[in-house]
Each structure stands twice: as C-alpha cells, then as structure tokens.
Design a protein around this motif. Structure first.
Motif, PDB file in Angstrom:
ATOM      1  N   ARG A  65       0.849  -1.243  -0.129  1.00 17.07           N
ATOM      2  CA  ARG A  65      -0.002   0.191  -0.003  1.00 17.07           C
ATOM      3  C   ARG A  65       0.857   1.248  -0.205  1.00 17.07           C
ATOM      4  O   ARG A  65       0.371   2.347   0.637  1.00 17.07           O
ATOM      5  N   SER A  66       2.007   1.246  -0.445  1.00 11.66           N
ATOM      6  CA  SER A  66       2.956   2.396  -0.837  1.00 11.66           C
ATOM      7  C   SER A  66       3.348   2.544  -2.574  1.00 11.66           C
ATOM      8  O   SER A  66       3.095   1.493  -3.154  1.00 11.66           O
ATOM      9  N   ASP A  67       3.309   3.609  -2.735  1.00  7.25           N
ATOM     10  CA  ASP A  67       3.759   3.880  -4.175  1.00  7.25           C
ATOM     11  C   ASP A  67       5.215   4.593  -4.170  1.00  7.25           C
ATOM     12  O   ASP A  67       5.908   4.802  -5.205  1.00  7.25           O
ATOM     13  N   GLN A  68       6.307   3.803  -3.107  1.00  5.10           N
ATOM     14  CA  GLN A  68       7.531   4.301  -2.950  1.00  5.10           C
ATOM     15  C   GLN A  68       8.381   3.714  -4.297  1.00  5.10           C
ATOM     16  O   GLN A  68       9.016   4.273  -5.020  1.00  5.10           O
ATOM     17  N   SER A  69       7.959   2.629  -4.697  1.00  7.64           N
ATOM     18  CA  SER A  69       9.099   1.547  -5.852  1.00  7.64           C
ATOM     19  C   SER A  69       8.560   2.623  -7.292  1.00  7.64           C
ATOM     20  O   SER A  69       9.586   2.783  -7.815  1.00  7.64           O
ATOM     21  N   ARG A  70       7.280   2.717  -7.411  1.00  9.22           N
ATOM     22  CA  ARG A  70       6.881   3.548  -8.729  1.00  9.22           C
ATOM     23  C   ARG A  70       7.441   4.717  -8.803  1.00  9.22           C
ATOM     24  O   ARG A  70       8.047   5.372  -9.606  1.00  9.22           O
ATOM     25  N   GLU A  71       7.348   5.660  -7.608  1.00  7.42           N
ATOM     26  CA  GLU A  71       7.923   7.099  -7.507  1.00  7.42           C
ATOM     27  C   GLU A  71       9.280   6.937  -7.871  1.00  7.42           C
ATOM     28  O   GLU A  71       9.903   7.879  -8.480  1.00  7.42           O
ATOM     29  N   ARG A  72      10.111   6.196  -7.137  1.00  7.49           N
ATOM     30  CA  ARG A  72      11.488   6.060  -7.290  1.00  7.49           C
ATOM     31  C   ARG A  72      11.764   5.597  -8.642  1.00  7.49           C
ATOM     32  O   ARG A  72      12.908   6.307  -9.234  1.00  7.49           O
ATOM     33  N   PHE A  73      11.238   4.521  -9.204  1.00  2.00           N
ATOM     34  CA  PHE A  73      11.492   4.112 -10.609  1.00  2.00           C
ATOM     35  C   PHE A  73      11.401   5.145 -11.580  1.00  2.00           C
ATOM     36  O   PHE A  73      12.517   5.619 -12.322  1.00  2.00           O
ATOM     37  N   PHE A  74      10.290   5.782 -11.569  1.00  2.00           N
ATOM     38  CA  PHE A  74      10.148   6.843 -12.575  1.00  2.00           C
ATOM     39  C   PHE A  74      10.951   7.934 -12.467  1.00  2.00           C
ATOM     40  O   PHE A  74      11.189   8.722 -13.281  1.00  2.00           O
ATOM     41  N   ALA A  75      11.063   8.577 -11.093  1.00  2.00           N
ATOM     42  CA  ALA A  75      11.769   9.902 -10.984  1.00  2.00           C
ATOM     43  C   ALA A  75      13.189   9.573 -11.355  1.00  2.00           C
ATOM     44  O   ALA A  75      13.830  10.423 -12.112  1.00  2.00           O
ATOM     45  N   CYS A  76      13.900   8.349 -11.041  1.00  2.00           N
ATOM     46  CA  CYS A  76      15.248   7.990 -11.386  1.00  2.00           C
ATOM     47  C   CYS A  76      15.559   7.784 -13.035  1.00  2.00           C
ATOM     48  O   CYS A  76      16.471   8.274 -13.435  1.00  2.00           O
ATOM     49  N   THR A  77      14.587   7.076 -13.452  1.00  2.00           N
ATOM     50  CA  THR A  77      14.710   6.877 -14.937  1.00  2.00           C
ATOM     51  C   THR A  77      14.168   8.089 -15.863  1.00  2.00           C
ATOM     52  O   THR A  77      14.634   8.188 -16.967  1.00  2.00           O
ATOM     53  N   GLY A  78      13.050   8.582 -15.357  1.00  2.00           N
ATOM     54  CA  GLY A  78      12.477   9.739 -16.174  1.00  2.00           C
ATOM     55  C   GLY A  78      11.926   9.102 -17.449  1.00  2.00           C
ATOM     56  O   GLY A  78      11.342   9.691 -18.429  1.00  2.00           O
ATOM     57  N   TRP A  79      11.135   7.898 -17.390  1.00  2.00           N
ATOM     58  CA  TRP A  79      10.658   6.972 -18.446  1.00  2.00           C
ATOM     59  C   TRP A  79       9.114   7.075 -18.350  1.00  2.00           C
ATOM     60  O   TRP A  79       8.645   6.463 -19.462  1.00  2.00           O
ATOM     61  N   ASP A  80       8.758   7.756 -17.397  1.00  2.00           N
ATOM     62  CA  ASP A  80       6.962   7.774 -17.289  1.00  2.00           C
ATOM     63  C   ASP A  80       6.545   8.199 -18.439  1.00  2.00           C
ATOM     64  O   ASP A  80       5.213   7.773 -18.639  1.00  2.00           O
ATOM     65  N   THR A  81       6.986   9.186 -19.263  1.00  2.00           N
ATOM     66  CA  THR A  81       5.890   9.694 -20.251  1.00  2.00           C
ATOM     67  C   THR A  81       6.482   9.116 -21.584  1.00  2.00           C
ATOM     68  O   THR A  81       5.926   9.538 -22.755  1.00  2.00           O
ATOM     69  N   GLN A  82       7.213   8.043 -21.583  1.00  2.00           N
ATOM     70  CA  GLN A  82       7.563   7.561 -22.959  1.00  2.00           C
ATOM     71  C   GLN A  82       7.025   6.166 -23.319  1.00  2.00           C
ATOM     72  O   GLN A  82       6.567   5.412 -22.179  1.00  2.00           O
ATOM     73  N   ASP A  83       6.854   5.814 -24.415  1.00  3.31           N
ATOM     74  CA  ASP A  83       6.135   4.524 -24.835  1.00  3.31           C
ATOM     75  C   ASP A  83       7.362   3.589 -25.070  1.00  3.31           C
ATOM     76  O   ASP A  83       8.225   3.821 -25.872  1.00  3.31           O
ATOM     77  N   LEU A  84       7.022   2.477 -24.042  1.00  6.07           N
ATOM     78  CA  LEU A  84       8.109   1.554 -24.299  1.00  6.07           C
ATOM     79  C   LEU A  84       7.718   0.092 -24.733  1.00  6.07           C
ATOM     80  O   LEU A  84       8.472  -0.558 -24.530  1.00  6.07           O
ATOM     81  N   SER A  85       6.528   0.349 -25.385  1.00  5.20           N
ATOM     82  CA  SER A  85       5.828  -1.321 -25.782  1.00  5.20           C
ATOM     83  C   SER A  85       6.499  -1.921 -26.645  1.00  5.20           C
ATOM     84  O   SER A  85       6.469  -2.909 -26.750  1.00  5.20           O
ATOM     85  N   THR A  86       7.733  -1.376 -27.637  1.00  2.26           N
ATOM     86  CA  THR A  86       8.564  -2.176 -28.378  1.00  2.26           C
ATOM     87  C   THR A  86       9.968  -2.518 -28.193  1.00  2.26           C
ATOM     88  O   THR A  86      10.634  -3.017 -28.634  1.00  2.26           O
ATOM     89  N   GLN A  87      10.092  -2.121 -26.733  1.00  6.20           N
ATOM     90  CA  GLN A  87      11.544  -2.018 -26.136  1.00  6.20           C
ATOM     91  C   GLN A  87      11.726  -3.235 -25.278  1.00  6.20           C
ATOM     92  O   GLN A  87      10.916  -3.862 -24.677  1.00  6.20           O
ATOM     93  N   ASN A  88      13.061  -3.639 -25.168  1.00  3.94           N
ATOM     94  CA  ASN A  88      13.565  -4.488 -24.334  1.00  3.94           C
ATOM     95  C   ASN A  88      14.350  -4.070 -23.465  1.00  3.94           C
ATOM     96  O   ASN A  88      15.175  -3.303 -23.602  1.00  3.94           O
ATOM     97  N   ILE A  89      13.920  -4.398 -22.161  1.00  6.59           N
ATOM     98  CA  ILE A  89      14.570  -3.629 -20.920  1.00  6.59           C
ATOM     99  C   ILE A  89      15.266  -4.838 -19.939  1.00  6.59           C
ATOM    100  O   ILE A  89      14.656  -5.982 -19.936  1.00  6.59           O
ATOM    101  N   LEU A  90      16.415  -4.444 -19.478  1.00  3.50           N
ATOM    102  CA  LEU A  90      17.338  -5.486 -18.919  1.00  3.50           C
ATOM    103  C   LEU A  90      17.529  -4.634 -17.353  1.00  3.50           C
ATOM    104  O   LEU A  90      17.793  -3.477 -17.079  1.00  3.50           O
ATOM    105  N   GLU A  91      16.890  -5.639 -16.357  1.00  2.00           N
ATOM    106  CA  GLU A  91      17.019  -5.074 -15.149  1.00  2.00           C
ATOM    107  C   GLU A  91      17.929  -6.134 -14.224  1.00  2.00           C
ATOM    108  O   GLU A  91      18.109  -7.419 -14.541  1.00  2.00           O
ATOM    109  N   VAL A  92      18.960  -5.452 -13.659  1.00  2.00           N
ATOM    110  CA  VAL A  92      20.182  -6.296 -12.976  1.00  2.00           C
ATOM    111  C   VAL A  92      20.055  -6.077 -11.368  1.00  2.00           C
ATOM    112  O   VAL A  92      20.251  -4.984 -11.051  1.00  2.00           O
ATOM    113  N   GLY A  93      19.893  -7.278 -10.840  1.00  2.00           N
ATOM    114  CA  GLY A  93      19.800  -7.007  -9.442  1.00  2.00           C
ATOM    115  C   GLY A  93      18.307  -6.662  -8.914  1.00  2.00           C
ATOM    116  O   GLY A  93      17.941  -5.796  -8.393  1.00  2.00           O
ATOM    117  N   SER A  94      17.204  -7.941  -9.310  1.00  5.86           N
ATOM    118  CA  SER A  94      16.014  -7.526  -9.080  1.00  5.86           C
ATOM    119  C   SER A  94      15.310  -7.799  -7.649  1.00  5.86           C
ATOM    120  O   SER A  94      14.427  -7.378  -7.508  1.00  5.86           O
TER     121      SER A  94
END
Length: 323
Positions: A65-94
C-alpha cells in the motif's frame, strides 16, 4: 526483437527448450520454477536470497500500500512519459521484484530480469503471472547470458555497491546497452568524509560474520526499543547526530511515510538487515561513477541526487551509449 541468449562462460548461442537452455557443446542450464539458472551456487549474495524470500512482499507496491517503488523508478529513470511497448529492458539485481512489478504493470516493455541470489524465487512468485513479457534469470552481473549490445534500456538500482568490483560492474552493464540505448543506475553515495562514520560501517565487520538467522533474530528482538529511541532523538532535534550511531535504518529519510506500526516494524527489520548483512558495501562518489560511464563509451552522462515521494532521495547516474 528477441534477445539472443548466450552461454556467458564460452559465448556460444543458447537454444531455448521447455525446461532448460542448451548450447551447441551440450552445456545445459535448467529452468527451475520459472527461472533460468546460469550461476555458480556458492556466491556472495546468499544474504539477499535469505532476505528477499523472508520479506518477499514488503517493498512490493501492490502489497505494501505504498507508491515508493513506482515513484523512485520513474523519478530516477524519467521514463514515465515514454512509450516502451516495443522495447527490451534489462534489470540487473531484481531482488524480490519491486521494480520488476513497476515495469510490468506500468509499461508494455519486455523485461529481462537478473539476480545472483535466490531472490529470483520471490520475484517469480510476485511477477511470474506476466508470462512471456517477463524473462527471469539467476546469473552474475559479470556473467550475463545475453549478447552484448542487446537492450534498449538497462537499469540497476541499489545493487552496485554490493558487488565485489563496482567499476567492473558498471562496465558489464554498459556492455549490455545497444548503441543509442540508455543506462540508469542508482547506488549508495559518498557525500563526504563523514559518510562512513555511521553505525552501519562501524558494526558491519562483526554483523556480516553472523549467520543470517542469528543476525535477523537480534534485529527483531531489538527493533521496538530502537524505533522508540530513533523517534525520541528525532523529536528533540538530535536525530541527525545521534541516530547515525544507532544500529537501525534511517527511518525518516529512507522509509515510506504513513506506515502503520506493524508495517513500520517490518520495514525497519528488513532495511536494518539489509544494512548489516551484505558481503560488500562500497559507496561511491557521483563524480567517479559519472567518469566511469564516460570512460566506457556513454555520452550525455548526467549525475545527480534525485528526489522522489515525500522523503526519498537517490544518487543517480544515467547516460546514452555512443553510436
């Protein structure tokens, strides 16, 4: 575009079979409970496997019931307004998948996620329902099972300081980014000479030698009075000085606000265990990590402290792979 999987030990292409990966030399890597295992079992991340299977839902926004992960992810990446539907993303250390969940729930990107510990079991339990968009691997940051230059975007949050060689880890991440692609990392920073004058670094030489069970038990049995002490010193205006030396996580500046008492206790136990248990804890200066990005061929490199939520802050470096 499908990502080419490779055997990181001999660089041969891997063929996907229902229950394993196999190369032309008949080397095999099993798929166990939804996760491809490409790893030596005895490694430095055992504390994280213990930690994230014990606290598998604590930091997952859907459960906490927290938004901390979402807020941190989009603040740090700046990806929240971008269309990522065709992209491959790698996460290291999940870890248990706190950021995996954000990518999968809030974008239509394909996510390839890696962790070196048994935390992959918790991640698959939390996010495996996303099906083919989510591919999960147990592998080392130094032995990633992907062809170089494969990913549109790579991110690595809260991990680099816990690897044996921070600079080598950055090089490995850069190697995974395609030309014109983006890499974003956050990590524990060195802010000044006082950074390591802290309970974490004073006690770690002893605590990281304890068994995971014994360390967790000691934290659990002392959590209540430590929370009270932290709150008292913060209330009387002495928190910045005194609380540095209490063997407890920084409640005010790292945890989500408005947690109920049970949630607060659980987050405190988790984050305090995370302070004292890892084999490695090597904070770095923002300027140094920025320099390494540039040395390894990244351009437009930005390094800064990024604010998120009500009280969160992360040391972030990001850049674009030179074409």
């Amino acid at each position: 575009m499908t990502i080419q999987l490779i055997n990181p030990f001999n660089h041969q292409k891997l063929i996907i079979e229902p229950d394993k990966l196999k190369d032309c030399e008949q080397n095999e890597f099993p798929k166990i409970n939804g996760v491809y295992h490409i790893v030596r079992e005895d490694n430095y991340t055992q504390s994280f496997g213990f930690q994230w299977n014990k606290f598998d839902k604590t930091q997952i926004d859907n459960f906490s019931r927290s938004d901390q992960s979402r807020e941190r992810f989009f603040a740090c990446t700046g990806w929240d307004t971008q269309d990522l539907s065709t992209q491959n993303i790698l996460e290291v250390g999940s870890g248990a998948g706190r950021f995996s969940q954000i990518v999968l729930d809030y974008t239509q990107a394909n996510l390839y996620s890696v962790d070196y510990s048994d935390a992959v079991m918790a991640n698959y339990k939390n996010n495996g329902h996303h099906g083919e968009r989510f591919q999960l691997f147990k592998a080392s940051i130094y032995e990633l099972p992907f062809a170089p230059g494969s990913f549109d975007r790579v991110f690595c949050f809260g991990v680099l300081q816990h690897t044996p060689d921070f600079k080598k880890s950055v090089a490995s991440l850069v190697n995974m980014v395609k030309k014109g692609g983006e890499l974003v990392v956050d990590f524990y920073p060195i802010r000044g000479w006082w950074t390591k004058i802290h309970a974490k670094y004073l006690f770690r030489p002893f605590t990281r030698k304890l068994s995971h069970e014994k360390l967790l038990n000691r934290i659990e049995s002392n959590a209540d009075w430590l929370i009270q002490a932290y709150s008292f010193f913060d209330r009387i205006g002495m928190g910045k000085i005194v609380n540095r030396f209490l063997p407890i996580c920084d409640i005010k500046n790292t945890l989500p606000p408005d947690l109920d008492p049970d949630q607060l206790r659980e987050w405190v136990i988790l984050d305090t265990f995370d302070m004292f248990s890892p084999a490695y804890d090597q904070p770095q200066r923002l300027s140094r990590v920025k320099k390494w990005f540039e040395e390894f061929g990244m351009k437009d490199v930005k390094a800064d402290y990024i604010r998120f939520g009500q009280n969160g802050e992360a040391a972030v470096v990001k850049g674009i792979k030179s074409s």
